[in-house]
Design an enzyme around this catalytic site. Structure first.
Site, PDB file in Angstrom:
ATOM      1  N   LYS A  59     -23.007 -21.847 -11.494  1.00 51.52           N
ATOM      2  CA  LYS A  59     -22.928 -22.082 -12.930  1.00 51.52           C
ATOM      3  C   LYS A  59     -24.291 -22.489 -13.482  1.00 51.52           C
ATOM      4  O   LYS A  59     -24.705 -22.046 -14.549  1.00 51.52           O
ATOM      5  CB  LYS A  59     -21.902 -23.181 -13.231  1.00 51.52           C
ATOM      6  CG  LYS A  59     -20.463 -22.702 -13.203  1.00 51.52           C
ATOM      7  CD  LYS A  59     -20.142 -21.871 -14.423  1.00 51.52           C
ATOM      8  CE  LYS A  59     -18.682 -21.483 -14.467  1.00 51.52           C
ATOM      9  NZ  LYS A  59     -18.366 -20.670 -15.656  1.00 51.52           N
ATOM     10  N   LYS A  76     -12.566 -10.663  -7.661  1.00 54.13           N
ATOM     11  CA  LYS A  76     -11.161 -11.061  -7.772  1.00 54.13           C
ATOM     12  C   LYS A  76     -10.617 -10.778  -9.168  1.00 54.13           C
ATOM     13  O   LYS A  76     -11.351 -10.873 -10.155  1.00 54.13           O
ATOM     14  CB  LYS A  76     -11.005 -12.562  -7.488  1.00 54.13           C
ATOM     15  CG  LYS A  76     -10.984 -12.935  -6.027  1.00 54.13           C
ATOM     16  CD  LYS A  76     -10.795 -14.430  -5.852  1.00 54.13           C
ATOM     17  CE  LYS A  76      -9.445 -14.888  -6.357  1.00 54.13           C
ATOM     18  NZ  LYS A  76      -9.192 -16.324  -6.094  1.00 54.13           N
ATOM     19  N   LYS A 106      -8.548 -14.243 -14.977  1.00 51.16           N
ATOM     20  CA  LYS A 106      -8.225 -14.408 -16.392  1.00 51.16           C
ATOM     21  C   LYS A 106      -9.498 -14.526 -17.223  1.00 51.16           C
ATOM     22  O   LYS A 106      -9.504 -14.241 -18.427  1.00 51.16           O
ATOM     23  CB  LYS A 106      -7.367 -15.661 -16.574  1.00 51.16           C
ATOM     24  CG  LYS A 106      -6.594 -15.708 -17.870  1.00 51.16           C
ATOM     25  CD  LYS A 106      -5.423 -14.751 -17.869  1.00 51.16           C
ATOM     26  CE  LYS A 106      -4.570 -14.900 -19.116  1.00 51.16           C
ATOM     27  NZ  LYS A 106      -3.432 -13.972 -19.120  1.00 51.16           N
TER      28      LYS A 106
END
Length: 335
Positions: free
Chosen positions: A116, A201, A204
């Protein structure tokens, strides 16, 4: 699993789960209810969701939607404790107590934090994102959970939880917190990948809606997404995850929902083309999701029932959490 096992797991309120969530986690949660008695706890971890900006009304709706979907998938509040994390303030209290036992060097090593920090605008990366692994540890240790259903990408966080528990126990000379063990919830063929990029993967957070199948998708939506799923220029159906990740992902989905092995799926489609696999998979998904979707509609009609389940779950969770907090504070000398 032998002996008295205490299972805890959490899921962020991202709204409606996708098929990857269901196959990789939620379906396993349902099975754990049958093997662990009343020692299973599932939390909608809304505090974790706050590490990124959330529109308040949307977050509230997503918490409700996630609860409805968990229940529709088979999570039974009579067998499990289902609750909203923020309704149990002991999570934050224990997080602070554990923060004071955790060197910042441990957090600096967390893979997700480093990724991040490298990709996000650092001026907007907040302390919550940095420290959320400690909140995750508090989630687990608050209930003295012994077994944690996790995906492989969460193992580092569980290892940190074990390190924090060991540090606390050693510092105060007691075996207060158990060392939680992983229950890998992404076994063979359970790791479902993106329909648009099968090297990643299903997620969402992917901005491409075509990359995932939500469990509330209509038959037309399922058909369209599977039809446009990325494969390759070879028409034969094989299961070769390294060489043919797109087709192999579709075979994995078919296997996971049909109960067949990947070899059996490939055998069924011997001599057939990928388009026929896509058509077959579409029908398998639609049939599998139909009873879940019918249950979602039924549950959505009784909003008060959903609120009551979360209220009861928070009460039951606090009964357990308060015991742990009292014990920890007594050891620390602040009780």
């Amino acid at each position: 699993m032998a002996g008295a096992q205490r299972v805890f797991s959490g899921i962020q309120p991202s709204g409606v789960p996708h098929l990857g969530n269901y196959i990789g986690a939620i379906r396993n949660w349902v099975q754990l209810q049958k093997t662990c008695g009343n020692n299973v706890m599932y939390s909608i971890v809304d505090l974790h969701a706050l590490t990124v900006h959330q529109a308040p009304l949307l977050l509230k709706r997503n918490i409700k939607n996630m609860t409805v979907c968990l229940l529709a998938c088979g999570i039974d509040p009579k067998q499990s404790i289902v609750f909203q994390q923020s309704q149990v303030p002991e999570h934050c209290e224990l997080m602070w107590l554990l923060s004071c036992q955790t060197p910042n060097g441990w957090l600096n090593k967390m893979t997700q934090w480093k990724s991040k920090g490298a990709t996000d605008n650092k001026s907007f990366v907040n302390i919550g994102l940095y420290a959320y692994p400690i909140l995750m540890a508090a989630d687990i240790l608050l209930y003295k959970a012994t077994h944690i259903p996790v995906g492989a990408d969460q193992l580092q966080h569980l290892e940190l939880t074990c390190d924090i528990a060991h540090t606390f126990n050693s510092r105060y000379g007691v075996e207060f917190f158990p060392k939680p063990q992983p229950l890998l919830s992404e076994g063979k063929n359970q790791r479902i990948m993106s329909l648009r990029n099968p090297l990643q993967k299903m997620s969402k957070s992917d901005n491409q809606e075509m990359a995932r199948i939500d469990i509330t998708d209509t038959p037309d939506q399922v058909h369209n997404k599977i039809r446009k799923a990325v494969t390759d220029c070879t028409s034969a159906v094989t299961f070769e995850p390294e060489e043919r990740p797109g087709v192999s992902n579709l075979v994995s989905m078919y296997s996971a929902l049909s109960g067949k092995t990947t070899d059996e799926v490939v055998e069924d489609f011997t001599g057939k083309e990928t388009v026929e696999l896509k058509d077959g998979l579409t029908q398998v998904i639609i049939s599998y999701l139909k009873p879940i979707q019918e249950k979602i509609i039924e549950l959505e009609e009784d909003e008060g029932h959903i609120e009551q389940i979360l209220t009861d779950g928070a009460r039951r969770a606090r009964e357990r959490a308060s015991v742990t907090i009292r014990g920890a504070k007594e050891l620390l000398g602040i009780n």
